[in-house]
Write an enzyme that holds these catalytic residues in place. Structure first.
Site, PDB file in Angstrom:
ATOM      1  N   ASP A 180      45.813  -7.436 -40.588  1.00 39.95           N
ATOM      2  CA  ASP A 180      44.349  -7.452 -40.535  1.00 39.95           C
ATOM      3  C   ASP A 180      43.826  -7.301 -41.961  1.00 39.95           C
ATOM      4  OD1 ASP A 180      41.734  -7.490 -39.772  1.00 39.95           O
ATOM      5  OD2 ASP A 180      41.725  -5.485 -38.900  1.00 39.95           O
ATOM      6  N   PHE A 260      36.761   0.498 -33.951  1.00 32.43           N
ATOM      7  CA  PHE A 260      35.723   1.212 -33.205  1.00 32.43           C
ATOM      8  C   PHE A 260      34.377   1.083 -33.894  1.00 32.43           C
ATOM      9  CE2 PHE A 260      37.650   4.406 -36.087  1.00 32.43           C
ATOM     10  CZ  PHE A 260      36.530   4.814 -36.801  1.00 32.43           C
ATOM     11  N   HIS A 427      44.288   6.445 -45.286  1.00 31.20           N
ATOM     12  CA  HIS A 427      43.203   5.676 -44.656  1.00 31.20           C
ATOM     13  C   HIS A 427      42.824   6.258 -43.308  1.00 31.20           C
ATOM     14  CE1 HIS A 427      46.073   4.009 -41.865  1.00 31.20           C
ATOM     15  NE2 HIS A 427      45.323   2.999 -41.493  1.00 31.20           N
TER      16      HIS A 427
END
Length: 508
Positions: A180, A260, A427
């Site tokens: 991603d 999210f 992260h």
């Protein structure tokens, strides 16, 4: 300067049907009077809309309703073509994108170093053996210059999640960026008190349900700013061109897995000029997602290509690299950076829609990539490519966001510029168990209990993202106090994730 548009002006654009002439005139003069558009700009906008009514009909812009009327006629077989005069109002076609290199990367077989480079590990006691072994392998690449492992690290493909790797300045490893590309965080802080969550929970939940789209098929119709789709890089390569339409449809949407969008409370303990917020508690919106199907397809294509071009021993196969002085390397670099711009635009679309639903403008916004490669310089002056795969940029003075989980807080941080960490931090909290383990060992009863105890309202999600699958964020944060300073704490309250669908892959 002309102050109005006449019907004669409208008809110079093309054979505008009589039923639309008055609406055209009303929109044109409205733009001149209320938006202060000069006549030339108004005519140009109308010409662009007639040239591609579908694009304008399915996005939020100043001529949306008019475009929908034109598009409805098109669907009935009634075309409204631009006249020769109308065509002159269109902007010139962008020049073809030129890569700047024409050399192809040769296929070759490469051995690893016999001894790996030393690298810093932060929070070693929290990191699984598999991640340490992967980092050891990455540090054995002949192109590796330096490395670091963040306290949220866990095993991934090639470089571990939470791994940071600096390589020679002409090399990039697609799998060390991640599948991603440009997965990132974005935080908007509003001038509303925490009590707003108690007063208006239905409004906030409704906004999340109606204004966000998740999952592999998640696409949006309403768009506030689609200018990212006008970047010339979309014409750079066939791979990119073939993905542009899909990228447009998914602009402003979120992926699956750990992606999210959530409402919560930001607590700012003391004044910080860089953050720009007085001490206090605020309603805030936090989002986590990346470059969607565009970035995922780019990552898979160029990762496979790199593995064909650079053949490494089995344990290092996913660390194959591309040479930035070749066509293949330049193509990936352009696509990766475009994915970064696109991912940022995705978040901005989401935040604009929810801010509008709230009727507020944010006081401030903080954002950062954590799956990317940057051209940087080490402390000793060497130029390198720094790959951060699940790691937050934390150079001196750089703001970033380190989230926890759906029941744990996240933090707004400022980097300290720690050389051993390659100016990086974690992260997030990092996973304690794999998705398969979560599905096999956790129950919905356990999950619901954890949500209830933390006073979290969850929309969507599945057991593989239950709070128990993550490390303790406070412990992870303690392991990197030398890397970042905490400026604010974000506590999630209403969380939106992709609906449970175990047939879909995960985009995180």
């Amino acid at each position: 300067m002309e102050t109005s548009v006449q019907i004669e002006d409208i008809l110079t654009l093309g054979p505008i049907p009589e039923s639309l002439q008055t609406p055209f005139l009303r929109v044109a003069n409205g733009l001149m009077q209320r938006a202060s558009f000069p006549k030339e700009k108004v005519m140009g906008l109308l010409a662009q809309m007639l040239h591609n009514p579908k694009k304008f009909a399915f996005s939020k812009n100043k001529v949306t309703n008019l475009a929908q009327a034109v598009y409805a006629l098109n669907k009935q077989g009634i075309a409204v073509p631009l006249s020769e005069i109308g065509l002159t109002y269109l902007p010139p076609e962008p020049a073809p994108y030129v890569l700047g290199v024409s050399e192809k990367q040769a296929d070759r077989t490469v051995d690893l170093r016999t001894d790996s480079l030393p690298y810093a590990v932060f929070g070693r006691e929290q990191i699984e053996e598999g991640a340490l072994k992967q980092m050891e392998t990455a540090a054995s690449l002949p192109i590796s210059v330096a490395g670091a492992l963040m306290p949220d690290a866990h095993q991934g493909y090639g470089l571990p999640i939470g791994g940071v790797l600096a390589t020679e300045a002409n090399t990039v490893i697609p799998f060390a960026v991640g599948v991603d590309i440009a997965c990132r965080m974005c935080l908007s802080v509003f001038d509303l008190p925490p009590a707003f969550l108690k007063r208006q929970p239905d409004l906030l939940k409704k906004a999340l349900v109606e204004k966000t789209k998740f999952g592999m098929g998640g696409e949006t119709r309403e768009k506030f700013d689609e200018s990212v789709m006008d970047l010339p890089e979309w014409s750079a390569t066939k791979v990119i061109r073939d993905l542009k339409d899909k990228a447009y449809r998914q602009l402003g949407s979120s992926g699956t897995g750990n992606h999210f969008v959530e409402w919560g409370i930001v607590d700012v303990p003391e004044q910080d000029d860089q953050l720009g917020l007085p001490p206090g508690e605020y309603l805030a919106l936090l989002s986590h997602s990346g470059s969607r199907g565009f970035g995922g397809t780019v990552a898979n294509y160029y990762s496979k290509l790199a593995m064909q071009k650079t053949r490494l021993p089995k344990q290092a196969a996913h660390l194959a690299w591309l040479d930035l002085n070749t066509e293949e390397g330049q193509e990936y670099w352009i696509a990766m950076n475009l994915a970064g711009d696109y991912a940022s635009a995705n978040h901005h679309e989401i935040h604009r829609k929810l801010a509008k639903a709230l009727g507020e403008k944010p006081l401030t916004m903080v954002e950062n990539h954590h799956n990317f490669a940057w051209k940087e310089q080490l402390a000793d002056g060497r130029d390198v490519i720094v790959h951060r795969k699940g790691a937050t940029p934390a150079g001196a003075g750089v703001l970033g966001i380190i989230p926890g989980s759906m029941t744990q807080p996240g933090f707004v941080v400022r980097g300290r510029g720690h050389a051993d960490s390659l100016n990086s931090a974690s992260h997030g909290a990092g996973r304690l168990m794999s998705r398969t383990q979560a599905f096999n060992t956790l129950t919905r009863s356990q999950w619901n209990t954890a949500l209830r105890e933390a006073d979290i309202q969850l929309i969507g999600g599945d057991l593989d993202e239950a709070p128990m699958v993550y490390k303790n964020i406070e412990t992870v944060l303690d392991a990197q106090r030398d890397l970042v300073s905490v400026l604010a704490k974000f506590t999630p309250k209403i969380v939106r994730m992709a609906d449970a669908n175990r047939k879909e892959g995960r985009e995180d």
